[in-house]
Motif scaffolding. Structure first.
Motif, PDB file in Angstrom:
ATOM      1  N   TYR A 115       0.838  -1.208   0.000  1.00  0.00           N
ATOM      2  CA  TYR A 115       0.000   0.000   0.000  1.00  0.00           C
ATOM      3  C   TYR A 115       0.871   1.255   0.000  1.00  0.00           C
ATOM      4  O   TYR A 115       0.578   2.237  -0.695  1.00  0.00           O
ATOM      5  N   LYS A 116       1.944   1.213   0.773  1.00  0.00           N
ATOM      6  CA  LYS A 116       2.866   2.350   0.821  1.00  0.00           C
ATOM      7  C   LYS A 116       3.511   2.574  -0.541  1.00  0.00           C
ATOM      8  O   LYS A 116       3.635   3.709  -1.006  1.00  0.00           O
ATOM      9  N   LYS A 117       3.921   1.480  -1.179  1.00  0.00           N
ATOM     10  CA  LYS A 117       4.543   1.561  -2.508  1.00  0.00           C
ATOM     11  C   LYS A 117       3.577   2.135  -3.537  1.00  0.00           C
ATOM     12  O   LYS A 117       3.972   2.917  -4.407  1.00  0.00           O
ATOM     13  N   CYS A 118       2.297   1.764  -3.427  1.00  0.00           N
ATOM     14  CA  CYS A 118       1.286   2.211  -4.395  1.00  0.00           C
ATOM     15  C   CYS A 118       0.725   3.592  -4.080  1.00  0.00           C
ATOM     16  O   CYS A 118      -0.019   4.147  -4.891  1.00  0.00           O
ATOM     17  N   GLY A 119       1.043   4.136  -2.912  1.00  0.00           N
ATOM     18  CA  GLY A 119       0.467   5.413  -2.519  1.00  0.00           C
ATOM     19  C   GLY A 119      -0.980   5.306  -2.062  1.00  0.00           C
ATOM     20  O   GLY A 119      -1.700   6.307  -2.048  1.00  0.00           O
ATOM     21  N   ARG A 120      -1.389   4.101  -1.670  1.00  0.00           N
ATOM     22  CA  ARG A 120      -2.767   3.886  -1.203  1.00  0.00           C
ATOM     23  C   ARG A 120      -2.800   4.104   0.304  1.00  0.00           C
ATOM     24  O   ARG A 120      -2.930   3.189   1.108  1.00  0.00           O
ATOM     25  N   THR A 121      -2.709   5.386   0.692  1.00  0.00           N
ATOM     26  CA  THR A 121      -2.513   5.747   2.096  1.00  0.00           C
ATOM     27  C   THR A 121      -3.712   5.402   2.961  1.00  0.00           C
ATOM     28  O   THR A 121      -3.546   4.944   4.103  1.00  0.00           O
ATOM     29  N   ILE A 125      -3.523   3.104   6.282  1.00  0.00           N
ATOM     30  CA  ILE A 125      -3.917   3.557   7.616  1.00  0.00           C
ATOM     31  C   ILE A 125      -4.928   2.602   8.242  1.00  0.00           C
ATOM     32  O   ILE A 125      -4.811   2.232   9.422  1.00  0.00           O
ATOM     33  N   GLU A 126      -5.901   2.181   7.475  1.00  0.00           N
ATOM     34  CA  GLU A 126      -6.919   1.272   8.002  1.00  0.00           C
ATOM     35  C   GLU A 126      -6.313  -0.056   8.449  1.00  0.00           C
ATOM     36  O   GLU A 126      -6.688  -0.605   9.490  1.00  0.00           O
ATOM     37  N   LEU A 127      -5.360  -0.570   7.670  1.00  0.00           N
ATOM     38  CA  LEU A 127      -4.743  -1.841   8.029  1.00  0.00           C
ATOM     39  C   LEU A 127      -3.855  -1.692   9.267  1.00  0.00           C
ATOM     40  O   LEU A 127      -3.806  -2.582  10.128  1.00  0.00           O
ATOM     41  N   LEU A 128      -3.162  -0.566   9.372  1.00  0.00           N
ATOM     42  CA  LEU A 128      -2.341  -0.313  10.561  1.00  0.00           C
ATOM     43  C   LEU A 128      -3.216  -0.201  11.807  1.00  0.00           C
ATOM     44  O   LEU A 128      -2.859  -0.730  12.877  1.00  0.00           O
ATOM     45  N   LYS A 129      -4.346   0.466  11.691  1.00  0.00           N
ATOM     46  CA  LYS A 129      -5.280   0.555  12.814  1.00  0.00           C
ATOM     47  C   LYS A 129      -5.791  -0.834  13.197  1.00  0.00           C
ATOM     48  O   LYS A 129      -5.956  -1.138  14.387  1.00  0.00           O
ATOM     49  N   LEU A 171       2.119   4.362  11.210  1.00  0.00           N
ATOM     50  CA  LEU A 171       0.853   5.101  11.142  1.00  0.00           C
ATOM     51  C   LEU A 171       1.112   6.599  11.132  1.00  0.00           C
ATOM     52  O   LEU A 171       0.473   7.349  10.378  1.00  0.00           O
ATOM     53  N   GLY A 172       2.063   7.045  11.956  1.00  0.00           N
ATOM     54  CA  GLY A 172       2.416   8.464  11.964  1.00  0.00           C
ATOM     55  C   GLY A 172       2.925   8.932  10.611  1.00  0.00           C
ATOM     56  O   GLY A 172       2.553  10.007  10.127  1.00  0.00           O
TER      57      GLY A 172
END
Length: 303
Positions: A115-121, A125-129, A171-172
Motif C-alpha cells: 500500500y505504501k509503494k502504491c500510494g494507497r494511504t 492507515i486502516e490496516l495499521l489501525k 501510522l504516523g
C-alpha cells in the motif's frame, strides 16, 4: 574380512560427500531441497536471479497447494521489486484465504508495504489501525508475547511493545503523507512513550516544523542528537538531524532581543538630555507628529 567387503564403505564415501555438498548448496543459497514448484521458484529467485520466471513458478506452487503461505508472500515481495505492486495487492487479497491463520499477520505486513509503494494511504492507515486493534485485543503474534522476525538473513525476537511502537511509527508516517500533522504528532508521541528512538524523534520534530512550532521541534532534535536515544549514533540519523535543524533555522523568524528596563530608561534619559541641550527652539525640538497636532490646534483657535 574379504576385499569385497572392504570396498563397501569406500564406495559410500562419494555419495555421502555429494549429499554434504548438496546440503551446503541449500544453506549457502537459502533455498529448500527438492524439486517441487515452490523449490523451483526459490531457485529461480535466489540462484538464477530471474525474478520474472520465479513469479510463474510461485503461481504454479499456489495452484498446486505447495507451501502456499510462503509462495504467496514471496511472490508478492518479488512483484514489488519489479514495480508490480498493484498486482501483488490483488494477489494477496484474492488468495490469502488459502493460507493458514498463522500466515495472515505476515501477509498483512507485506500488504502494508505494498500500500505504501502504491500510494494507497487510506488503505494503509486502516490496516495499521486493524493491527493495533489486534494487539489491544491480545490477538497479535498468535497469542504469544514475542515473535521471531527476520531481517537481512538474520533472525531476532520482537516483543509486543516493540511491534506496537513500530506500527505507530508507520501510522504516523502515513498521516504525514496526508499532511495531517496533528494526528501524526499524537501518534508519534505515543510511539515515543512506548519505545523511543532517534528516527521517530526526527519524524515528530518534522511534524512540529510543519506546524511552525520551531522551538519545540528544536528541543526534540537536541534529544535525538544525545546519546540516550537508540539510533542517535547512526550517521544517517545525525545527518537528518542536521538537515532538520538547518530547515528550522531557515524557516523560523530571527529572535529579536528586547532591551532591559534599565537600558530602556538610560536611552530615554540620553534622548531627553540631547533635546534639552539642543540650540534649536523648543518648537523645533518637537517630533513631526506633534508639530502637526499643534498646527491643527492653532488653526482651530484662529478660526
Amino acid at each position: 574380512m574379504s576385499a569385497a567387503a572392504e570396498e563397501g564403505p569406500r564406495r559410500a564415501k562419494p555419495a555421502a560427500a555429494a549429499a554434504d555438498k548438496g546440503d551446503l548448496f541449500h544453506v549457502v543459497h537459502k533455498v529448500p531441497a527438492g524439486d517441487s514448484p515452490y523449490v523451483r521458484a526459490k531457485h529461480l529467485q535466489l540462484v538464477d536471479k530471474d525474478p520474472a520466471a520465479s513469479i510463474v513458478w510461485f503461481w504454479k506452487a499456489i495452484n498446486a497447494g505447495d507451501r502456499v503461505d510462503s509462495a504467496l508472500k514471496d511472490m508478492a515481495v518479488v512483484m514489488k521489486q519489479l514495480d508490480r505492486a498493484e498486482e501483488a495487492v490483488e494477489a494477496i487479497k484474492s488468495f490469502r484465504h488459502l493460507c493458514s491463520k498463522q500466515a495472515q499477520e505476515s501477509l498483512d505486513n507485506v500488504l502494508i508495504d505494498l500500500y505504501k509503494k502504491c500510494g494507497r494511504t487510506e488503505e494503509q492507515i486502516e490496516l495499521l489501525k486493524h493491527k493495533l486493534k489486534m494487539i489491544y485485543m491480545g490477538e497479535a503474534f498468535n497469542g504469544r508475547t514475542t515473535k521471531t522476525a527476520r531481517s537481512h538473513g538474520k533472525k531476532f525476537q520482537v516483543s509486543i511493545k516493540q511491534e506496537t511502537s513500530r506500527i505507530l511509527g508507520n501510522l504516523g508516517w502515513a498521516y504525514m503523507q496526508q499532511k495531517n500533522y496533528v494526528a501524526a504528532e499524537v501518534v508519534y508521541c505515543k510511539a515515543q512513550e512506548i519505545e523511543p528512538d532517534a528516527n521517530k524523534a526526527c519524524n515528530l520534530s518534522l511534524c512540529l516544523v510543519r506546524q511552525r512550532r520551531y522551538e519545540e521541534a528544536r528541543a526534540i532534535l537536541d534529544d535525538a542528537r544525545g546519546t540516550w536515544l537508540p539510533g542517535s549514533d547512526d550517521p544517517k540519523i545525525l545527518k537528518r538531524v542536521e538537515e532538520l535543524l538547518h530547515e528550522i533555522d531557515s524557516l523560523s523568524p530571527p529572535f529579536l532581543s528586547l532591551p532591559s528596563e534599565e537600558d530602556l530608561i538610560g536611552r530615554v534619559e540620553l534622548l531627553t538630555t540631547e533635546w534639552s541641550s539642543s540650540p534649536v527652539s523648543r518648537s523645533r525640538r518637537r517630533l513631526p507628529i506633534f508639530e502637526e497636532i499643534s498646527t491643527f490646534r492653532d488653526h482651530q483657535i484662529a478660526c
